[in-house]
Design an enzyme around this catalytic site. Structure first.
Site, PDB file in Angstrom:
ATOM      1  N   LYS A   1     -15.282  -4.826   8.374  1.00  0.00           N
ATOM      2  CA  LYS A   1     -15.074  -5.423   7.161  1.00  0.00           C
ATOM      3  C   LYS A   1     -13.906  -6.446   7.004  1.00  0.00           C
ATOM      4  CE  LYS A   1     -12.666  -3.647   3.603  1.00  0.00           C
ATOM      5  NZ  LYS A   1     -11.841  -4.389   3.044  1.00  0.00           N
ATOM      6  N   ASN A   2     -12.833  -5.894   7.654  1.00  0.00           N
ATOM      7  CA  ASN A   2     -11.517  -6.841   7.669  1.00  0.00           C
ATOM      8  C   ASN A   2     -11.664  -7.856   8.660  1.00  0.00           C
ATOM      9  OD1 ASN A   2     -10.457  -5.514   5.407  1.00  0.00           O
ATOM     10  ND2 ASN A   2      -8.983  -4.477   6.515  1.00  0.00           N
TER      11      ASN A   2
ATOM     12  N   CYS B   1      -3.178  -4.666  -7.380  1.00  0.00           N
ATOM     13  CA  CYS B   1      -4.254  -3.683  -7.217  1.00  0.00           C
ATOM     14  C   CYS B   1      -3.544  -2.448  -7.288  1.00  0.00           C
ATOM     15  CB  CYS B   1      -5.075  -4.078  -6.265  1.00  0.00           C
ATOM     16  SG  CYS B   1      -4.305  -4.122  -4.767  1.00  0.00           S
TER      17      CYS B   1
ATOM     18  N   ARG C   1       1.116  -6.795  -4.143  1.00  0.00           N
ATOM     19  CA  ARG C   1       0.337  -7.760  -2.881  1.00  0.00           C
ATOM     20  C   ARG C   1       0.232  -9.285  -3.490  1.00  0.00           C
ATOM     21  NH1 ARG C   1      -5.104  -4.626  -1.227  1.00  0.00           N
ATOM     22  NH2 ARG C   1      -4.621  -5.428   0.834  1.00  0.00           N
ATOM     23  N   PRO C   2       1.691  -9.706  -3.379  1.00  0.00           N
ATOM     24  CA  PRO C   2       1.629 -11.209  -3.691  1.00  0.00           C
ATOM     25  C   PRO C   2       1.130 -12.282  -2.520  1.00  0.00           C
ATOM     26  CG  PRO C   2       3.937 -10.319  -3.221  1.00  0.00           C
ATOM     27  CD  PRO C   2       2.827  -9.265  -3.046  1.00  0.00           C
ATOM     28  N   VAL C   3       0.915 -13.475  -2.950  1.00  0.00           N
ATOM     29  CA  VAL C   3       0.511 -14.296  -1.910  1.00  0.00           C
ATOM     30  C   VAL C   3       1.567 -15.503  -1.414  1.00  0.00           C
ATOM     31  CG1 VAL C   3      -1.947 -13.955  -1.934  1.00  0.00           C
ATOM     32  CG2 VAL C   3      -0.664 -15.672  -3.270  1.00  0.00           C
ATOM     33  N   ASP C   4       2.775 -15.199  -1.722  1.00  0.00           N
ATOM     34  CA  ASP C   4       3.865 -16.098  -1.609  1.00  0.00           C
ATOM     35  C   ASP C   4       4.102 -16.728  -0.350  1.00  0.00           C
ATOM     36  OD1 ASP C   4       4.794 -13.441  -1.293  1.00  0.00           O
ATOM     37  OD2 ASP C   4       6.786 -14.008  -1.230  1.00  0.00           O
ATOM     38  N   LEU C   5       3.934 -15.750   0.722  1.00  0.00           N
ATOM     39  CA  LEU C   5       4.201 -16.185   1.947  1.00  0.00           C
ATOM     40  C   LEU C   5       3.093 -17.100   2.617  1.00  0.00           C
ATOM     41  CD1 LEU C   5       5.153 -12.690   3.600  1.00  0.00           C
ATOM     42  CD2 LEU C   5       6.543 -14.477   2.975  1.00  0.00           C
TER      43      LEU C   5
ATOM     44  N   ASP D   1      -4.055   1.593   6.797  1.00  0.00           N
ATOM     45  CA  ASP D   1      -5.333   2.024   6.112  1.00  0.00           C
ATOM     46  C   ASP D   1      -5.898   3.166   6.768  1.00  0.00           C
ATOM     47  OD1 ASP D   1      -5.531  -0.399   4.761  1.00  0.00           O
ATOM     48  OD2 ASP D   1      -6.905  -1.492   6.328  1.00  0.00           O
TER      49      ASP D   1
ATOM     50  N   ARG E   1     -17.022  -0.496  -1.058  1.00  0.00           N
ATOM     51  CA  ARG E   1     -16.406  -1.843  -0.538  1.00  0.00           C
ATOM     52  C   ARG E   1     -16.248  -1.775   0.816  1.00  0.00           C
ATOM     53  NH1 ARG E   1     -11.153  -2.449  -2.497  1.00  0.00           N
ATOM     54  NH2 ARG E   1     -11.198  -4.048  -1.223  1.00  0.00           N
TER      55      ARG E   1
HETATM   56  C1  UD1 Z   1      -4.834  -6.611   5.168  1.00  0.00           C
HETATM   57  C2  UD1 Z   1      -6.066  -5.870   5.117  1.00  0.00           C
HETATM   58  C3  UD1 Z   1      -5.834  -4.372   4.415  1.00  0.00           C
HETATM   59  C4  UD1 Z   1      -4.583  -3.784   5.274  1.00  0.00           C
HETATM   60  C5  UD1 Z   1      -3.539  -4.891   5.390  1.00  0.00           C
HETATM   61  C6  UD1 Z   1      -2.188  -4.203   6.290  1.00  0.00           C
HETATM   62  C7  UD1 Z   1      -7.936  -7.302   4.844  1.00  0.00           C
HETATM   63  C8  UD1 Z   1      -9.082  -7.841   3.994  1.00  0.00           C
HETATM   64  N1  UD1 Z   1      -7.149  -6.370   4.198  1.00  0.00           N
HETATM   65  O1  UD1 Z   1      -4.325  -6.747   3.550  1.00  0.00           O
HETATM   66  O2  UD1 Z   1      -7.022  -3.471   4.677  1.00  0.00           O
HETATM   67  O3  UD1 Z   1      -4.175  -2.420   4.606  1.00  0.00           O
HETATM   68  O4  UD1 Z   1      -4.030  -5.778   5.948  1.00  0.00           O
HETATM   69  O5  UD1 Z   1      -2.688  -3.974   7.643  1.00  0.00           O
HETATM   70  O6  UD1 Z   1      -7.822  -7.617   5.861  1.00  0.00           O
HETATM   71  N2  UD1 Z   1       3.059  -9.814   1.295  1.00  0.00           N
HETATM   72  C9  UD1 Z   1       3.938 -10.523   0.409  1.00  0.00           C
HETATM   73  N3  UD1 Z   1       3.651 -11.592   0.342  1.00  0.00           N
HETATM   74  C10 UD1 Z   1       2.627 -12.268   0.818  1.00  0.00           C
HETATM   75  C11 UD1 Z   1       1.609 -11.517   1.559  1.00  0.00           C
HETATM   76  C12 UD1 Z   1       1.837 -10.036   1.816  1.00  0.00           C
HETATM   77  O7  UD1 Z   1       4.882  -9.698  -0.098  1.00  0.00           O
HETATM   78  O8  UD1 Z   1       2.135 -13.393   0.754  1.00  0.00           O
HETATM   79  C13 UD1 Z   1       3.285  -7.951   1.392  1.00  0.00           C
HETATM   80  C14 UD1 Z   1       2.067  -7.431   0.716  1.00  0.00           C
HETATM   81  O9  UD1 Z   1       2.558  -7.126  -0.761  1.00  0.00           O
HETATM   82  C15 UD1 Z   1       2.063  -6.015   1.450  1.00  0.00           C
HETATM   83  C16 UD1 Z   1       2.311  -6.449   2.988  1.00  0.00           C
HETATM   84  O10 UD1 Z   1       3.015  -7.638   2.725  1.00  0.00           O
HETATM   85  O11 UD1 Z   1       3.207  -5.212   1.069  1.00  0.00           O
HETATM   86  C17 UD1 Z   1       1.283  -6.564   3.612  1.00  0.00           C
HETATM   87  O12 UD1 Z   1       0.342  -7.469   3.282  1.00  0.00           O
HETATM   88  P1  UD1 Z   1      -0.669  -8.238   4.242  1.00  0.00           P
HETATM   89  O13 UD1 Z   1      -0.194  -7.796   5.674  1.00  0.00           O
HETATM   90  O14 UD1 Z   1      -0.697  -9.699   3.776  1.00  0.00           O
HETATM   91  O15 UD1 Z   1      -2.207  -7.354   3.684  1.00  0.00           O
HETATM   92  P2  UD1 Z   1      -3.349  -8.001   3.226  1.00  0.00           P
HETATM   93  O16 UD1 Z   1      -3.659  -9.132   4.121  1.00  0.00           O
HETATM   94  O17 UD1 Z   1      -3.426  -8.189   1.807  1.00  0.00           O
END
Ligand code: UD1
Length: 420
Positions: free
Chosen positions: A22-23, A115, A120-124, A305, A397
Site C-alpha cells: 500500500k505504502n 489523525c 502529522r504536519p506537512v511543514d517539511l 507500523d 485501508r
Molecule cells: C509514512 C507511512 C506510514 C508510516 C510512516 C513512518 C505512507 C502512506 N505512510 O507516513 O505508514 O508509519 O511513514 O514510517 O507511506 N513530520 C513533521 N513534518 C512533516 C512531515 C512529517 O513533523 O512535514 C513528522 C510526523 O508528524 C511524524 C514523523 O514526522 O511524527 C514521521 O512522518 P513521515 O515520515 O512523514 O510519515 P508519513 O509519510 O506520514
C-alpha cells in the site's frame, strides 16, 4: 459499519501470500500525475486507500481502470485541486502536491487534518518545495501552491527523514530545472520503489535507499509498465500471526531483504525463521517466546507500523519488554483494547512496558487505526474465545482480502454487519 468476529486459540498453518505494498502503491500512483503518457501498474493491492487514490486521479483529469491487481492510468486534461472530501479520508492525498506543482505549476490540496496517531504536519514538505521556487498560501483550509515559472533544483536538507516529504519532493524534483540534492532523506524501501518507477519513466535519480538523493531534472516523463513491490508490513503481520497462534506459516513473497530489523527482533523473541527464495517460513522455536525491547526508528530501524502487531507478540511471550515509540506521538491507542483482553501493559509517555505470559481472552474491541486494527486481529487469533473487532474500515485501508487469507491458513474469522 462492519466488524470481524474471530474464534481464537487455533494455530495458523500453511501458506499465506503477501499483496503489493500500500505504502509504495500510493506515491507511485500519485507519480502518474507527473507522467506525460499512460501508465500501467501491476501487483496493486485492492484496498480502500488505493480506490481513494484512483478517485483522486480521476478528479484530477486522469482516467483510471482497476482490474485484478492491475491499474491503468490514462493521460488526460489535468485539473489542480484535491478536495477536502477525499483528503480527509486519506492523509496520503497530500502526495499529489509535488507532482501537480511540477507538471501544472499550481496545486490546491486540502490541508490534511490530524489523525488518530498524532498531528502529522506537512511543514517539511512545504519548506523543501519553497526552496525549489514554490510559494504556498493557506486559503480556506486548502494549501494553495504556485510556481508559475516552474520549479528549480535546490539543495534541501530535511530536519527529519520524513517518508511523505521525501516522496513529494522527489516527484517534484524530477521535472524541476537543474539538479536537486536532498539530504537526510528517508531510506524506506517504498522510496526506493518510487525512485525506480520514476527512473523507468525517464527520470534521472541516484542515491535512493541512502541518506542523500540526487535528481537531475528532465523535461518530460514518459509512460511505462511497473510492478509494485511486496508489502513488508503485511508480511511482518503474518510472521507475528505464526508466533502468537503457535502455528507454522510460510509467508509467500515476504520481502526479507527489506525487513532485517523485524526479522532480527522476531528471532531474538524466539521465533524460528527460514528465509527461502520465495518467502519466509515462521514458527515458534523450541525454547518458546520471550519478551524483547523494541524502539521504533526510521528505516533501516524497527518500523513504527510494526509496533502495534509486535506488542501482541510480547503479550504472548515470557518475561517483560519495553516498547519505545519514537516516530509518532499518541500511537498507543491499541493498549487499552489489549488490556481489555487481559494484557498487562503500562504506558508512560512514549514507552509501554509489556509484562508477557498472560493468557489473552476474547472480548469486544475497537480498531483505532490501521495497524492498531491489525494488532486487534492478531490478539483475537491468539485469544481463547470470541473477539469482535469493530471499526474495521481502518483495517480495510491496508489489508487486502484479509478474511480469505486468514481463513486459508486455519483461522476462524468472519465479517459481519454491525447492528446500529
Ligand atoms: C509514512 C507511512 C506510514 C508510516 C510512516 C513512518 C505512507 C502512506 N505512510 O507516513 O505508514 O508509519 O511513514 O514510517 O507511506 N513530520 C513533521 N513534518 C512533516 C512531515 C512529517 O513533523 O512535514 C513528522 C510526523 O508528524 C511524524 C514523523 O514526522 O511524527 C514521521 O512522518 P513521515 O515520515 O512523514 O510519515 P508519513 O509519510 O506520514
Amino acid at each position: 459499519m462492519d466488524s470481524f468476529i474471530i474464534e481464537g486459540g487455533r494455530p495458523l498453518c500453511g501458506t499465506i501470500s503477501v499483496s503489493g505494498s500500500k505504502n509504495a502503491a500510493l506515491p507511485i500512483l500519485m507519480a502518474s500525475i507527473a507522467v506525460d503518457g499512460d501508465v500501467e501498474y501491476t501487483n496493486v493491492p485492492d484496498l480502500r486507500d488505493i480506490r481513494t487514490t484512483a478517485s483522486l486521479l480521476d478528479l484530477l483529469g486522469r482516467r483510471t481502470r482497476f482490474e485484478d491487481g492491475r491499474v491503468v492510468v490514462e493521460n488526460g486534461e489535468m485539473g489542480i485541486e484535491a478536495p477536502y472530501e477525499l483528503v480527509r479520508t486519506m492523509r496520503a492525498s497530500v502526495l499529489c502536491l509535488g507532482p501537480l506543482l511540477a507538471r501544472m505549476g499550481e496545486a490546491k490540496v486540502s490541508l490534511p487534518g490530524g489523525c488518530a496517531i498524532g498531528a502529522r504536519p506537512v511543514d517539511l514538505h512545504l519548506r523543501a518545495m519553497e526552496k525549489m521556487g514554490a510559494v504556498f498560501d493557506l486559503e480556506h483550509g486548502y494549501i494553495h501552491g504556485r510556481c508559475p515559472d516552474g520549479l528549480h533544483g535546490a539543495n534541501i536538507r530535511f530536519d527529519f527523514p520524513t517518508v511523505g516529504g521525501t516522496e513529494n519532493v522527489l516527484m517534484a524534483a524530477c521535472l524541476a530545472e537543474g539538479e536537486t540534492v536532498m539530504e537526510n532523506v528517508a531510506r524506506e524501501p517504498e522510496i526506493v520503489d518510487l525512485a525506480r518507477f520514476l527512473n523507468s519513466c525517464g527520470a534521472c535519480i541516484e542515491g535512493e535507499g541512502t541518506t542523500k538523493i540526487r535528481v537531475q531534472g528532465v523535461k518530460k516523463l514518459h509512460g511505462t509498465t511497473y510492478p509494485i513491490m511486496a508489502d513488508r508490513i503485511e508480511a511482518g503481520t503474518w510472521l507475528v500471526a505464526a508466533g502468537v497462534t503457535g502455528g507454522d506459516l510460510f509467508v509467500k513473497g515476504c520481502p526479507a531483504e527489506d525487513m532485517s530489523a523485524v526479522l532480527d527482533k522476531l528471532r531474538e523473541a524466539g521465533m524460528e525463521l527460514d528465509v527461502l527464495p520465495d518467502g519466509v517460513r515462521a514458527r515458534v522455536g523450541s525454547a518458546g517466546l520471550r519478551c524483547v525491547d523494541i524502539s521504533t526508528r526510521p528505516h533501516p530501524g524497527f518500523p513504527t507500523d510494526m509496533q502495534a502487531p509486535f506488542m501482541v507478540l510480547l503479550c504472548c511471550a515470557e518475561g517483560s519488554g519495553l516498547i519505545s515509540e519514537n516516530i509518532f506521538e499518541n500511537r498507543f491507542m491499541h493498549v487499552q483494547e489489549l488490556v481489555r483482553m487481559g494484557a498487562d501493559i503500562h504506558v508512560s509517555g512514549a514507552s509501554a512496558m509489556v509484562r508477557g505470559g498472560t493468557k489473552l481472552a476474547g472480548a469486544p474491541v475497537m480498531a483505532s487505526d490501521l495497524r492498531a486494527g491489525a494488532a486487534m486481529i492478531l490478539a483475537g487469533l491468539a485469544a481463547e474465545g470470541e473477539t469482535r473487532v469493530q471499526r474495521i474500515y481502518h483495517v480495510d485501508r491496508g489489508y487486502e482480502r484479509i478474511v480469505e487469507k486468514l481463513s486459508g491458513v486455519g483461522a476462524v474469522i468472519r465479517r459481519v454487519k454491525d447492528e446500529d
